[in-house]
Every structure is written in structure tokens, then in C-alpha cells.
Design a protein around this motif. Sequence first.
Motif, short mmCIF file in Angstrom:
data_model
loop_
_atom_site.label_atom_id
_atom_site.label_comp_id
_atom_site.label_asym_id
_atom_site.label_seq_id
_atom_site.Cartn_x
_atom_site.Cartn_y
_atom_site.Cartn_z
N ALA A 1 0.83 -1.20 0.00
CA ALA A 1 0.00 0.00 0.00
C ALA A 1 0.87 1.26 0.00
O ALA A 1 1.94 1.29 0.62
CB ALA A 1 -0.91 -0.01 1.23
N ARG A 2 0.44 2.28 -0.72
CA ARG A 2 1.10 3.59 -0.84
C ARG A 2 2.41 3.52 -1.60
O ARG A 2 3.10 4.53 -1.74
CB ARG A 2 1.33 4.22 0.55
N GLN A 3 2.77 2.37 -2.10
CA GLN A 3 4.04 2.23 -2.81
C GLN A 3 3.92 2.74 -4.23
O GLN A 3 2.87 2.65 -4.86
CB GLN A 3 4.46 0.76 -2.82
N ASN A 4 5.01 3.30 -4.75
CA ASN A 4 5.03 3.74 -6.14
C ASN A 4 5.04 2.54 -7.07
O ASN A 4 5.56 1.47 -6.74
CB ASN A 4 6.26 4.60 -6.42
N SER A 5 4.49 2.72 -8.27
CA SER A 5 4.43 1.66 -9.26
C SER A 5 4.45 2.29 -10.65
O SER A 5 4.63 3.51 -10.78
CB SER A 5 3.15 0.83 -9.07
N ILE A 6 4.29 1.48 -11.67
CA ILE A 6 4.12 1.96 -13.03
C ILE A 6 3.05 1.10 -13.70
O ILE A 6 2.81 -0.02 -13.28
CB ILE A 6 5.42 1.91 -13.88
N PHE A 7 2.41 1.66 -14.73
CA PHE A 7 1.56 0.84 -15.58
C PHE A 7 1.88 1.16 -17.03
O PHE A 7 2.36 2.26 -17.35
CB PHE A 7 0.06 1.00 -15.27
N ILE A 8 1.65 0.18 -17.89
CA ILE A 8 2.04 0.28 -19.30
C ILE A 8 0.80 0.42 -20.17
O ILE A 8 -0.18 -0.30 -19.98
CB ILE A 8 2.85 -0.96 -19.74
N ALA B 1 -15.59 -2.79 -22.34
CA ALA B 1 -14.47 -2.73 -23.26
C ALA B 1 -13.29 -3.57 -22.76
O ALA B 1 -13.32 -4.12 -21.66
CB ALA B 1 -14.04 -1.28 -23.46
N GLN B 2 -12.25 -3.65 -23.60
CA GLN B 2 -11.05 -4.41 -23.25
C GLN B 2 -9.89 -3.45 -22.99
O GLN B 2 -9.42 -2.78 -23.89
CB GLN B 2 -10.68 -5.38 -24.37
N SER B 3 -9.45 -3.40 -21.75
CA SER B 3 -8.30 -2.57 -21.41
C SER B 3 -7.02 -3.22 -21.93
O SER B 3 -6.92 -4.45 -22.01
CB SER B 3 -8.20 -2.40 -19.89
N LEU B 4 -6.04 -2.39 -22.26
CA LEU B 4 -4.72 -2.87 -22.70
C LEU B 4 -3.64 -2.42 -21.72
O LEU B 4 -2.45 -2.48 -22.04
CB LEU B 4 -4.41 -2.36 -24.10
N THR B 5 -4.03 -1.96 -20.55
CA THR B 5 -3.10 -1.41 -19.56
C THR B 5 -2.59 -2.49 -18.63
O THR B 5 -3.38 -3.22 -18.02
CB THR B 5 -3.79 -0.30 -18.74
N LEU B 6 -1.27 -2.60 -18.52
CA LEU B 6 -0.64 -3.63 -17.68
C LEU B 6 -0.13 -3.02 -16.38
O LEU B 6 0.56 -2.00 -16.38
CB LEU B 6 0.52 -4.28 -18.42
N ASN B 7 -0.48 -3.65 -15.25
CA ASN B 7 0.00 -3.23 -13.93
C ASN B 7 0.14 -4.48 -13.07
O ASN B 7 0.28 -5.59 -13.58
CB ASN B 7 -0.96 -2.20 -13.33
N ARG B 8 0.08 -4.32 -11.76
CA ARG B 8 0.21 -5.41 -10.79
C ARG B 8 1.56 -6.12 -10.92
O ARG B 8 1.65 -7.34 -10.83
CB ARG B 8 -0.94 -6.42 -10.92
N GLY B 9 2.62 -5.32 -11.16
CA GLY B 9 3.95 -5.90 -11.15
C GLY B 9 4.47 -6.01 -9.73
O GLY B 9 3.77 -5.70 -8.76
#
Length: 220
Positions: A135-142, A202-210
Motif C-alpha cells: 500500500a502507498r508504494q510507487n508503481s508503473i503501468f504500461i 471494453a477491453q483494457s490494454l493497460t498492464l500493472n500489478r507488477g
Amino acid sequence: MKNTKRAASLFLGSMLLFLGACQQIPKKEKPHEKPREKVEPPKQIISLEESKSLFDNYSRNRAGLIETYEKEHYPKEEFHVARFVSWDFDTIKQYIAFIEQEAKTAEVDISSLRFYFANYPDKNDFPDKDRIEHARQNSIFILPAMEVDGQDYGFYIGADGKAKLVKDAVGEQGIGNISDDREKSYAGFAPNLSTAPPIYAAQSLTLNRGNSAPPPPHDY
């Protein structure tokens, strides 16, 4: 003696026939393998020295500020600033294959991949009930982007199977509040008005949860 000579002659004849038969069997040729073309490094590859410098810049100019903020707001909790996000290699390959498949079906080309900075909420679970490990941690999404009128825009696949711009779905009016006359479909870079169902279908193309974490002991 005659029997011995006869036996020797039969043996010699049999050997000659056997050797002759072996010579007539065609040898199996190995399938011709086309040599792989050597892949040159992209011009954007940087040296280890430069990557170390960039890492240290983040340590001096960003990581400390984040730690100070977290200590002020959550003085009783230990917080380690995330320094990287990772996905296993098979997931990345699957993601690339998936977005290429979806773009091809929608008849558009992926012009670039955008890596957005992100920050996880101070909660235990995501909206879909998956657990938030940090929680509260930085991340990225593609997010894949496509070119429209000379500019790159992030896109997703609408319920009608057409490529649609993310900015039209999550812009100023907020997600889910777009009207039919604003949601445009893009195929072959030519916009067409669409009357697609809401973007939730719709179908999202965004990748996260790394996997995000501080640097491992042996990196940088």
C-alpha cells in the motif's frame, strides 16, 4: 577344407551384400536452418555508469522526499521506497503478443508504449478485490499508444472491437461519463462515430500489478 572355403566364401559374400545395401540407403540430411539475423542494440541502450548515475540521482532527489512524507503521515510504520517494478519475462511476452493481437484485430498500429508513474492507494485491496501487497508504494503501468493526426495517444479496445482513445474515456468528464457522440472508434487511423456500450464492457490494454520493491542487495 572344402567346407571351410565354402563357409568363408559365403561369409565374404554376405558382408559385401550388407556393405552394398548400407551404401544404397540415403543419408538423412539435417533440415536447413536459416541463420538468425544478428540483432543490433537499440541506440537508447545506456552504459552501466550512466544507469548508476540515474539511480543515485533518484536516491538524492526523490527517495528521501518520499521517505520524509511517509514518516510524517505514518510515523509508526516502517516504509521502504520502491526502486523498481518487475514482471516475469513470460508475462511481458504474453502482454506484447496480446496487444499486437488486439491492435491487428482493430486494424491499428501500435506506435509506442507508455510507462506511466503510479502510486497505490492506502488500502488492503484493489477494486477487483485483489490484495494490494504494498500500500502507498510507487508503481508503473504500461499503455500502448497509436498515432492519430500526427500525435500518439493511449488507446483501448471498445466493446465494438474498435480502437478508442483513453483520453476520451477517462478525461475531464471522468471515467464512464462519456456520451455516444464523444466516443470515437479508430481503425486505420480514420475516426468514425460509434454508438458503443459503456467502457466497462471494453477491453483494457493497460498492464500493472507488477512486483515493486527496494533494490535487491546486489543491484546498484
